[in-house]
Scaffold this motif. Structure first.
Motif, mmCIF file in Angstrom:
data_model
loop_
_atom_site.group_PDB
_atom_site.id
_atom_site.type_symbol
_atom_site.label_atom_id
_atom_site.label_comp_id
_atom_site.label_asym_id
_atom_site.label_seq_id
_atom_site.Cartn_x
_atom_site.Cartn_y
_atom_site.Cartn_z
ATOM 1 N N TYR A 183 94.157 29.074 81.832
ATOM 2 C CA TYR A 183 93.070 28.397 81.125
ATOM 3 C C TYR A 183 91.805 28.288 81.979
ATOM 4 O O TYR A 183 91.859 27.978 83.169
ATOM 5 N N THR A 184 90.655 28.548 81.346
ATOM 6 C CA THR A 184 89.357 28.419 82.016
ATOM 7 C C THR A 184 88.554 27.314 81.334
ATOM 8 O O THR A 184 88.145 27.463 80.176
ATOM 9 N N PRO A 185 88.313 26.187 82.013
ATOM 10 C CA PRO A 185 87.540 25.094 81.408
ATOM 11 C C PRO A 185 86.093 25.515 81.129
ATOM 12 O O PRO A 185 85.564 26.421 81.778
ATOM 13 N N CYS A 186 85.465 24.837 80.161
ATOM 14 C CA CYS A 186 84.069 25.124 79.840
ATOM 15 C C CYS A 186 83.348 23.827 79.489
ATOM 16 O O CYS A 186 83.982 22.791 79.292
ATOM 17 N N PRO A 187 82.025 23.822 79.395
ATOM 18 C CA PRO A 187 81.273 22.603 79.058
ATOM 19 C C PRO A 187 81.501 22.163 77.609
ATOM 20 O O PRO A 187 81.809 22.974 76.730
ATOM 21 N N ILE A 188 81.307 20.852 77.392
ATOM 22 C CA ILE A 188 81.472 20.280 76.055
ATOM 23 C C ILE A 188 80.439 19.174 75.867
ATOM 24 O O ILE A 188 80.070 18.478 76.821
ATOM 25 N N THR A 189 79.949 19.036 74.624
ATOM 26 C CA THR A 189 79.025 17.964 74.258
ATOM 27 C C THR A 189 79.641 17.160 73.122
ATOM 28 O O THR A 189 80.138 17.742 72.148
ATOM 29 N N LEU A 190 79.606 15.830 73.227
ATOM 30 C CA LEU A 190 80.160 14.944 72.218
ATOM 31 C C LEU A 190 79.077 14.038 71.665
ATOM 32 O O LEU A 190 78.221 13.552 72.412
ATOM 33 N N ARG A 191 79.117 13.798 70.376
ATOM 34 C CA ARG A 191 78.256 12.791 69.752
ATOM 35 C C ARG A 191 79.154 11.784 69.047
ATOM 36 O O ARG A 191 79.915 12.149 68.137
ATOM 37 N N VAL A 192 79.089 10.530 69.481
ATOM 38 C CA VAL A 192 80.014 9.495 69.034
ATOM 39 C C VAL A 192 79.355 8.595 67.996
ATOM 40 O O VAL A 192 78.290 8.010 68.251
ATOM 41 N N PHE A 200 79.790 16.913 79.235
ATOM 42 C CA PHE A 200 80.758 17.118 80.314
ATOM 43 C C PHE A 200 80.649 18.568 80.773
ATOM 44 O O PHE A 200 80.746 19.489 79.949
ATOM 45 N N PRO A 201 80.436 18.803 82.066
ATOM 46 C CA PRO A 201 80.254 20.177 82.556
ATOM 47 C C PRO A 201 81.505 21.039 82.433
ATOM 48 O O PRO A 201 81.419 22.266 82.437
ATOM 49 N N MET A 202 82.661 20.392 82.336
ATOM 50 C CA MET A 202 83.894 21.139 82.127
ATOM 51 C C MET A 202 84.934 20.215 81.486
ATOM 52 O O MET A 202 84.880 19.000 81.655
ATOM 53 N N PHE A 203 85.807 20.801 80.699
ATOM 54 C CA PHE A 203 86.901 20.021 80.132
ATOM 55 C C PHE A 203 88.082 20.941 79.860
ATOM 56 O O PHE A 203 87.923 22.149 79.658
ATOM 57 N N PHE A 204 89.266 20.347 79.865
ATOM 58 C CA PHE A 204 90.482 21.097 79.555
ATOM 59 C C PHE A 204 90.845 20.950 78.081
ATOM 60 O O PHE A 204 91.149 21.935 77.419
ATOM 61 N N PHE A 205 90.828 19.724 77.599
ATOM 62 C CA PHE A 205 91.053 19.545 76.169
ATOM 63 C C PHE A 205 90.511 18.198 75.721
ATOM 64 O O PHE A 205 90.310 17.278 76.518
ATOM 65 N N LEU A 206 90.304 18.111 74.407
ATOM 66 C CA LEU A 206 89.941 16.861 73.753
ATOM 67 C C LEU A 206 90.934 16.652 72.617
ATOM 68 O O LEU A 206 91.076 17.513 71.744
ATOM 69 N N ALA A 207 91.622 15.525 72.627
ATOM 70 C CA ALA A 207 92.593 15.212 71.579
ATOM 71 C C ALA A 207 92.135 14.004 70.789
ATOM 72 O O ALA A 207 91.826 12.959 71.369
ATOM 73 N N ALA A 208 92.070 14.160 69.471
ATOM 74 C CA ALA A 208 91.783 13.047 68.564
ATOM 75 C C ALA A 208 93.123 12.516 68.075
ATOM 76 O O ALA A 208 93.880 13.235 67.423
ATOM 77 N N CYS A 234 91.296 11.373 73.819
ATOM 78 C CA CYS A 234 91.607 11.607 75.232
ATOM 79 C C CYS A 234 90.966 12.925 75.635
ATOM 80 O O CYS A 234 91.219 13.970 75.007
ATOM 81 N N LEU A 235 90.120 12.877 76.662
ATOM 82 C CA LEU A 235 89.459 14.083 77.163
ATOM 83 C C LEU A 235 89.805 14.266 78.637
ATOM 84 O O LEU A 235 89.628 13.344 79.436
ATOM 85 N N LEU A 236 90.322 15.436 78.963
ATOM 86 C CA LEU A 236 90.526 15.808 80.359
ATOM 87 C C LEU A 236 89.313 16.594 80.797
ATOM 88 O O LEU A 236 89.068 17.700 80.312
ATOM 89 N N GLY A 237 88.540 16.000 81.700
ATOM 90 C CA GLY A 237 87.267 16.579 82.094
ATOM 91 C C GLY A 237 87.305 17.302 83.420
ATOM 92 O O GLY A 237 88.091 18.228 83.614
#
Length: 307
Positions: A183-192, A200-208, A234-237
């Motif tokens: 797995y290669t992490p990549c950037p992610i943007t969230l709007r809550v 986040f400059p890198m993340f592994f996964f985001l679970a709702a 849960c976000l692994l960053g």
């Protein structure tokens, strides 16, 4: 009236045997019921819609895994299912829905619970929307590494092997280790909740998460509640793969949240954009690759027998 949707291929084709055990109890008690067996992927969705359209107050028993349940809820959502109460007999590999509600996997106890319920709860129903599709979930939906795990678990021969040994959740552990290497992490943007924006400059996964567990017992959101009208995330960053490997076993006890780089959020609505398309799942069912998704809750709730 009792209706049953049965996945005979659940738990590596032991589903039919488990249904026969359930049916023997129903027949002995002279319970009137109708049973429908799934014959192909997506069939439970069609059957659930048909049963809902009978417009007859009933208990809908589902015998299968989290994937079968996911098909059932997606079949119901296009109907008025206020007259339906869900009863569940878990026969999957991960059984995270049952674990999250504290349901037993003993068939006899499950049947007794359906016939003599003492507690009925109203479950929140999650919704995953992308530019191309919408899908509902009861347990969880996620993008990234965890969805990649789900994709491989659904096809690996290890699943049948571990299921025969009664160790179904070990499939998730082995596949997770294998996926982590590639797995290669990549950037992610969230709007809550349409307001706050996080990068986040890198993340592994985001679970709702609608319930506490996914992936065969990983307690990713220890405080998630099925009826609070909120989703937990849960976000692994920014973590090294070595640290992910270290924290992974702690997730089965909910202790991963103590690691720096693990982020927990709770909200009604979350919009997600990733730098590259990544796999996405709903209740372990992989739906393809996307780089834009919204997680939210439906206004509908599902009456479910808990005890």
């Amino acid at each position: 009236m009792y209706y049953f949707i049965v996945n005979p291929n659940s738990r590596s084709c032991h589903g039919l045997h488990l249904w026969q055990e359930a049916a023997s109890i129903l027949n002995y008690k002279q319970i009137e019921y109708k049973v429908f067996f799934t014959e192909y992927q997506g069939h439970a969705m069609t059957l659930a819609k048909q049963i809902a359209n009978f417009q007859q107050p009933c208990i809908l028993g589902v015998l299968g895994g989290d994937g079968t349940l996911n098909e059932v809820i997606n079949g119901l959502m296009d109907t008025d299912f206020s007259h339906i109460t869900l009863g569940y007999i878990p026969t999957g590999s991960g059984n995270d829905f049952a674990r999250g509600l504290g349901l037993t996997t003993d068939v006899r106890s499950c049947v007794e619970r359906l016939l003599n319920p003492s507690e009925i709860v109203s479950l929140d129903i999650g919704q995953t929307r992308t530019p191309d599709f919408s899908r509902y979930f009861l347990v969880s939906s996620g993008i990234g590494y965890d969805a990649g795990i789900c994709a491989e678990v659904s096809v690996t021969p290890m699943k049948k092997f571990f299921n025969r040994l009664g160790l179904g959740k070990l499939t998730y552990v082995v596949v997770a280790l294998k996926q982590l290497i590639a797995y290669t992490p990549c950037p992610i943007t969230l709007r809550v909740d349409h307001e706050e924006v996080f990068h986040f400059p890198m993340f592994f996964f985001l679970a709702a998460m609608n319930l506490q567990y996914e992936g065969g017992g990983a307690k990713f959101c220890p405080d998630a509640s099925y009826d609070d009208e909120l989703l937990d995330f849960c976000l692994l960053g920014k973590l090294s793969k070595w640290k992910v490997l270290t924290l992974f076993p702690t997730a089965f006890f909910g202790k991963h949240i103590l690691f720096k780089g693990v982020h927990i959020k709770r909200c009604h609505h979350m919009e997600v954009i990733t730098k590259k398309p990544l796999p996405i799942h709903c209740d372990g069912e992989v739906l393809g690759n996307v780089n834009q998704v919204t997680f939210t809750l439906s206004e509908k709730k599902l009456k479910t027998i808990k005890r």
